[in-house]
Scaffold this motif. Structure first.
Motif, mmCIF file in Angstrom:
data_model
loop_
_atom_site.group_PDB
_atom_site.id
_atom_site.type_symbol
_atom_site.label_atom_id
_atom_site.label_comp_id
_atom_site.label_asym_id
_atom_site.label_seq_id
_atom_site.Cartn_x
_atom_site.Cartn_y
_atom_site.Cartn_z
ATOM 1 N N PRO A 52 7.639 -11.837 4.552
ATOM 2 C CA PRO A 52 6.307 -12.419 4.618
ATOM 3 C C PRO A 52 5.439 -11.720 5.737
ATOM 4 O O PRO A 52 5.321 -12.302 6.700
ATOM 5 C CB PRO A 52 6.523 -13.809 4.580
ATOM 6 C CG PRO A 52 7.693 -14.163 4.973
ATOM 7 C CD PRO A 52 8.443 -12.946 4.880
ATOM 8 N N LEU A 53 5.342 -10.324 5.880
ATOM 9 C CA LEU A 53 4.465 -9.812 6.954
ATOM 10 C C LEU A 53 3.150 -10.351 6.907
ATOM 11 O O LEU A 53 2.512 -10.020 6.019
ATOM 12 C CB LEU A 53 4.656 -8.222 6.705
ATOM 13 C CG LEU A 53 5.731 -7.501 7.296
ATOM 14 C CD1 LEU A 53 5.352 -5.956 6.853
ATOM 15 C CD2 LEU A 53 6.187 -7.494 8.800
ATOM 16 N N GLU A 54 2.778 -10.442 7.989
ATOM 17 C CA GLU A 54 1.160 -10.984 8.015
ATOM 18 C C GLU A 54 0.261 -9.917 8.242
ATOM 19 O O GLU A 54 -0.805 -9.880 8.019
ATOM 20 C CB GLU A 54 0.909 -11.748 9.092
ATOM 21 C CG GLU A 54 1.401 -13.258 9.105
ATOM 22 C CD GLU A 54 0.634 -14.322 9.336
ATOM 23 O OE1 GLU A 54 -0.574 -14.026 9.726
ATOM 24 O OE2 GLU A 54 1.163 -15.513 9.047
ATOM 25 N N GLU A 55 0.985 -8.446 8.591
ATOM 26 C CA GLU A 55 -0.016 -7.460 8.806
ATOM 27 C C GLU A 55 0.931 -6.272 8.425
ATOM 28 O O GLU A 55 1.987 -5.959 9.099
ATOM 29 C CB GLU A 55 -0.420 -7.338 10.406
ATOM 30 C CG GLU A 55 -1.543 -6.452 10.284
ATOM 31 C CD GLU A 55 -2.337 -6.611 11.653
ATOM 32 O OE1 GLU A 55 -3.204 -7.719 11.465
ATOM 33 O OE2 GLU A 55 -2.174 -6.033 12.544
#
Lengths: 301, 301
Positions: free
Chosen positions: A222-225
């Motif tokens: 779950p990369l935020e960016e």
């Protein structure tokens, strides 16, 4: 050398909503090798032009990557320019200049021939087969291909598939290759074409491993960016194959761990432009993110 | 009653490449309740017309579902007709007739008021709030919404979000609701709107659970044949909420198990037309598929 990778070495100009990078080192073999180098010694087979200088060589050698297989040819290196939309799954190719890559004929240095692990990156399937011919003793061959080859050279792709132990492609390619819209059926059809294992890359949704004995599903990290997704799939393949080479195992349990290491490396690749994050990465960060994948997926049996 | 569900009860005409079904019992509350009934006593709040006969009642009552909350109104029940392409992710609505559902004003039987678990299915968010008002003692409220309400009644959707503990929506809805294309950021934004937990349904790619303490990623079940995906999301919600109600727990570990049970029920729902598979389903099959999810996701730490 325990792992050899064949594929493109390129310069990329990349625009994303987070910024841009001009003519930075890229290419499938570059991302693959940098990712794999966190696990295992790796040698690269590719071709570059006059624009590939000592500073580019150092990106490989500082990570301990063997570059005896990188051929130099007169002219310019492969060049790609592309732009990503706000949704990083949507990318537009602005320019593709094959340059010296157009006449690439992979030649393996003698020191590579006895390597146990081989990765055939996404190039002309006929060339992929010729490389496999040069390494008859390879214990485990991983491979990648793409929509262009599947459409233009289906027979050669079939021959290539008969040579690989593990195919790594994305969901659209799996459907195109088999004519199946259901990925589970597509996977079964691919396994019928030769590979004993298949990884379907689902981008941010993760990856699935299919073998004769079962299916393994890994979520995306779950990369935020997502700064720049260029090379994420190649980094996934590099992490996966590098891990397998490091433990010299290819059983189902090792393949599952390898899919997670691939996911780890693929996620890191997206965090900076080009190969920047893979170059800075430390093994402790890799192991930390692997543990995050454990936390991300665990539930009571 | 430990679990109450509010939502549509409908008749559906469905065409898929595997066949068709005419005016079969459907609707979100129907799928939800049938799925939940494999875990917990459940009561349904909805409205039906004159076309809802004893044989339709029996579909609920034979699974032990309480139908005291199903109101009968003069006219016809909600009717939906749709068609799926060869790729079951692509569906076309052919007809939507709200009929008696157009003036639905949910009224809870007194016996329902003290229930601990409440599911607010995808209806007008103002009605969802009014139902929540009628159950102030509910311990845990799950909810669903859709693109139409997010676009047409954003303020009411916000009020609804402030009332739910767990929101279950798909990836496109999460992006629409928050304006974020990155699902991890979208999830964080949703958690800032009220719910303490969010499930993002990713169709065949699985589902993700986001809470204040972390993320859980579950793969999709590798179905070889999707006969009819109608109601899969509602069955997912029913399995999830039914499981939570059955163990009367809502901590992170219970939520993770519940996401898997939701995935199990959602996958079964796709195996036959309409509610057919949910009706035939036995608890042993549910538990067997839960174990398959364990096998599908395990790797060495």
């Amino acid at each position: 050398m325990s792992l050899i990778a064949v594929g493109s070495i390129a310069f990329d100009s990349i625009r994303t909503p987070h910024g841009s990078a001009e003519r930075v080192l890229g290419g499938a073999a570059t991302y693959f090798a940098l990712a794999a180098s966190h696990f295992s010694p790796v040698g690269v087979v590719g071709v570059v032009g006059d624009d590939f200088g000592a500073e580019h060589e150092r990106v490989f050698t500082e990570r301990g990557i063997d570059i005896a297989g990188i051929e130099r040819a007169p002219g310019k290196s492969f060049f790609w320019a592309g732009e990503y939309e706000k949704n990083p799954n949507i990318r537009h190719t602005l320019t593709t200049e094959l340059n010296v890559f157009a006449s690439f004929a992979p030649k393996l240095p003698p020191a590579y021939i006895d390597s146990k692990f081989l990765f055939l990156g996404n190039i002309d399937p006929e060339l992929q087969c010729r490389v496999a011919d040069q390494m008859p003793a390879a214990k485990f061959v991983g491979g990648d291909t793409m929509n262009y080859w599947i459409a233009q050279q289906p027979d050669q792709v079939r021959q290539f598939l008969a040579r690989v132990d593990l195919l790594m492609i994305n969901d659209a390619e799996a459907m195109q290759l088999t004519g199946e819209v259901n990925l589970t059926r597509a996977a079964r059809a691919v396994l019928g074409m030769g590979p004993r294992a298949l990884v379907i890359k689902r981008g941010e949704h993760g990856a699935s491993l299919y073998t004769g004995t079962g299916v393994f599903g890994a979520p995306g990290y779950p990369l935020e960016e997502v700064c720049d997704p260029t090379g994420a799939g190649d980094s996934f393949a590099g992490g996966l194959m590098g891990y397998l080479a490091s433990c010299d195992a290819v059983d189902d349990a090792a393949l599952r761990r390898a899919v997670i290491y691939g996911s780890v490396l693929g996620s890191f690749a997206c965090e900076r432009f080009g190969v920047e994050r893979l170059v800075q990465l430390r093994r402790a960060e890799v192991d930390q993110r692997y543990r995050e994948f454990v936390a991300l997926t665990r539930f009571d049996a």
